[in-house]
Scaffold this motif. Structure first.
Motif, PDB file in Angstrom:
ATOM      1  N   LEU A 101       0.842  -1.203   0.000  1.00  0.00           N
ATOM      2  CA  LEU A 101       0.000   0.000   0.000  1.00  0.00           C
ATOM      3  C   LEU A 101       0.876   1.251   0.000  1.00  0.00           C
ATOM      4  O   LEU A 101       0.576   2.229  -0.687  1.00  0.00           O
ATOM      5  N   ALA A 102       2.001   1.169   0.745  1.00  0.00           N
ATOM      6  CA  ALA A 102       2.903   2.322   0.793  1.00  0.00           C
ATOM      7  C   ALA A 102       3.508   2.580  -0.578  1.00  0.00           C
ATOM      8  O   ALA A 102       3.627   3.726  -1.023  1.00  0.00           O
ATOM      9  N   GLN A 103       3.867   1.481  -1.270  1.00  0.00           N
ATOM     10  CA  GLN A 103       4.405   1.636  -2.634  1.00  0.00           C
ATOM     11  C   GLN A 103       3.387   2.296  -3.551  1.00  0.00           C
ATOM     12  O   GLN A 103       3.687   3.227  -4.302  1.00  0.00           O
ATOM     13  N   LEU A 104       2.144   1.785  -3.449  1.00  0.00           N
ATOM     14  CA  LEU A 104       1.086   2.345  -4.300  1.00  0.00           C
ATOM     15  C   LEU A 104       0.841   3.819  -3.971  1.00  0.00           C
ATOM     16  O   LEU A 104       0.530   4.621  -4.842  1.00  0.00           O
ATOM     17  N   LYS A 105       1.011   4.142  -2.694  1.00  0.00           N
ATOM     18  CA  LYS A 105       0.815   5.530  -2.295  1.00  0.00           C
ATOM     19  C   LYS A 105       1.859   6.414  -2.982  1.00  0.00           C
ATOM     20  O   LYS A 105       1.526   7.487  -3.497  1.00  0.00           O
TER      21      LYS A 105
END
Ligand code: ADP
Ligand code: MG
Lengths: 238, 273
Positions: A221-225
């Motif tokens: 999720l952090a990467q996608l953010k």
């Protein structure tokens, strides 16, 4: 766009007076899919949602809506202050609403015991739960949400997000959600659409291919953010 | 640290005692004081009693009247107010709904009403007397005119103040116009309508007095002018007291109805007890 799409919209142009707000926006929603719209303030996200809801009919383009109901959850709860929680949930059926169904919805949104309460006795988060239950009352196939949790505190917001996912899953509802919150968009949806400044169109689509239930601490999720922040920057949102 | 925590309980009993005074008693202090002072001042002779009768004397006059003609006057006045108010307020509600709900109606009607409103309503009196004579009709019409404008103005404002966001909820459900009115517009406008009805009622009483002062053979306004003509300030004051009581009671009835209908409102109730 797939033939089986639940909802299909193409706004060739939407203008208010001389300003073109939306230009060539295409959007399709599959059954049970959750899609988020991210974009700068004033770019026409609410307008797009209102077009889908049928509240805004003056636009150039095409709208194909499901035969079943489309329900709307507004940014504010918009409860009728003179009606009880129960009456608000069954609002669309006047006084002969389906009591059993209303009672079930009250339990599902976690407001057991508040059926007879008046809106003035509810906190912001509770009122928004009632608004969600009212949206579900008509057994919609699509739930449209316009920044539904932007007025509540961060912890309440997380709880409401989980509640929304759970309800959408349980009742097999597709979600189309406008938000300002990148984390919220990624946590809730299967696709995040980034809109740019007026005249806006959908600038980028980001697939969030993570299974539910998701973990807010998931590094993916952090990467996608990071990816979406880049997209937002390219769209001159931030 | 300890001295601070000890200081608190000392202050609380005092505060409790003061606010434990029943609200009604607080309100009675000033009037009772004024009555006592008046009684003394008149008895001692500082004020001539043919101009300002002592409160006790007024009470006597009031009981005298109550055994005789008072009820005739009260029922005459009450009948006129009720009839005039009902007619004026009903017409006002109809026009307010019409103008409030339709821009078209507003365009046609509002300028006329604005013009009529700028006439001080008592200026109608000579015309009403010329047209309708000095009997009941002219009085009822005058009272109706008095009640009309506050109800109309508040009604239109109440409808136009309705939150568009609530109306949109109804539109989302595809409500018809009638259903929108019944389910959203009417309940949402109710607080403003009550404000209008209450100020309409108080104006109805005012115009009643005006109408009866000018020409009447019975009624509380007649009692007022009769008291003046016969140099009986006690009668004038007795009539004033009865008018105040009637005004208060009738407004109280509307207020009670308002409280019942608007229990859902989330409004500031004032600080303290
Ligand atoms: N009813 C309206 N009349 C005129 N302009 C409007 C109206 N509604 C929205 N707009 C304009 O359209 C633009 C998009 O509004 P909106 O859809 O509310 O934006 P968003 O929800 O993305 O912040 C804004 O610039 C706004 O000023
Ligand atoms: Mg918006």
């Amino acid at each position: 766009m797939s033939v089986r799409a639940l909802l299909d919209i193409h706004v060739a142009r939407k203008r208010f007076a001389d300003t073109t707000v939306l230009k060539d926006v295409r959007l399709a929603l599959q059954p049970r899919e959750a899609v988020s719209l991210l974009g700068p303030s004033g770019c026409g996200k609410s307008t797009l949602l209102r077009i889908v809801a049928g509240l805004e009919q003056d636009f150039q383009g095409e709208l194909r809506r499901p035969d079943g109901e489309v329900a709307f959850v507004f940014q504010e709860p918009r409860l009728m202050p003179w009606l009880t929680v129960e009456q608000n949930i069954g609002f669309s059926d006047d006084n002969h609403y389906d009591r059993a169904w209303v009672t079930q919805l009250i339990e599902e949104v976690g407001l057991k015991g508040f059926a007879q309460a008046l809106p003035k006795a509810l906190s912001g988060g509770m009122a928004q739960r009632v608004a969600i239950a009212r949206g579900l009352y008509s057994r919609p196939q699509v739930l449209l949400l316009d920044e539904p949790f932007s007025a509540v505190d961060a912890f309440t917001r997380m709880k409401l997000q989980d509640l929304l996912l759970q309800l959408a899953e349980h009742h097999a509802i597709a979600l189309l959600l406008v938000t300002h919150d990148v984390d919220e968009a990624l946590y809730l949806s299967d696709r995040v659409l980034v809109m740019d400044n007026r005249p806006s169109s959908i600038r980028q689509a980001l697939a969030v291919e993570l299974p539910h239930p998701r973990d807010r601490r998931d590094p993916r999720l952090a990467q996608l953010k990071a990816l979406s922040l880049t997209a937002l920057q390219q769209a001159h949102v931030i | 640290m300890t001295s601070k925590t000890q200081a608190v309980p000392l202050a609380t009993p005092l505060a409790l005692n003061r606010s434990a005074w029943p609200r009604r008693l607080k309100g009675l202090v000033l009037p009772v004081l004024i009555l006592l002072v008046l009684e003394v001042v008149v008895r001692v002779g500082w004020l001539p009693s043919y101009q300002m009768p002592a409160p006790s004397e007024i009470a006597l006059t009031l009981t005298d009247l109550a055994e005789g003609a008072l009820w005739k006057h009260v029922s005459a006045s009450l009948g006129r107010v009720v009839l005039g108010f009902v007619i004026g307020a009903s017409l006002a509600l109809v026009f307010a709904a019409w103008v409030g709900l339709s821009r078209e109606a507003e365009a046609y009607l509002e300028p006329t009403f604005a013009g009529l409103r700028s006439i001080p309503s008592l200026a109608w009196v000579p015309l009403l007397l010329l047209w309708l004579g000095i009997d009941e009709t002219s009085k009822i019409v005058l009272i109706a005119i008095g009640a009309f404008f506050p109800v109309y103005l508040n009604g239109v404002a109440a409808i136009r103040d309705i939150d568009r966001k609530l109306v949109e909820v109804g539109q989302m459900y595809g409500f018809s116009r009638r259903r929108l009115v019944r389910r959203i517009l009417l309940p949402a406008a109710l607080p403003g309508l009550f404000t209008g009805l209450r100020s309409g009622l108080s104006l109805a009483w005012m115009f009643l007095v005006a109408a009866e002062l000018i020409a009447a053979t019975k009624g509380l306004g007649y009692l007022l002018s009769d008291g003046r003509e016969t140099s009986r300030p006690d009668i004038v004051l007795a009539a004033i007291i009865v008018l105040a009581l009637l005004g208060k009671v009738s407004d109280g009835l509307l207020a009670a109805l308002e409280k019942r209908c608007l229990a859902w409102r989330d409004t500031f109730q004032g600080a303290g007890q």
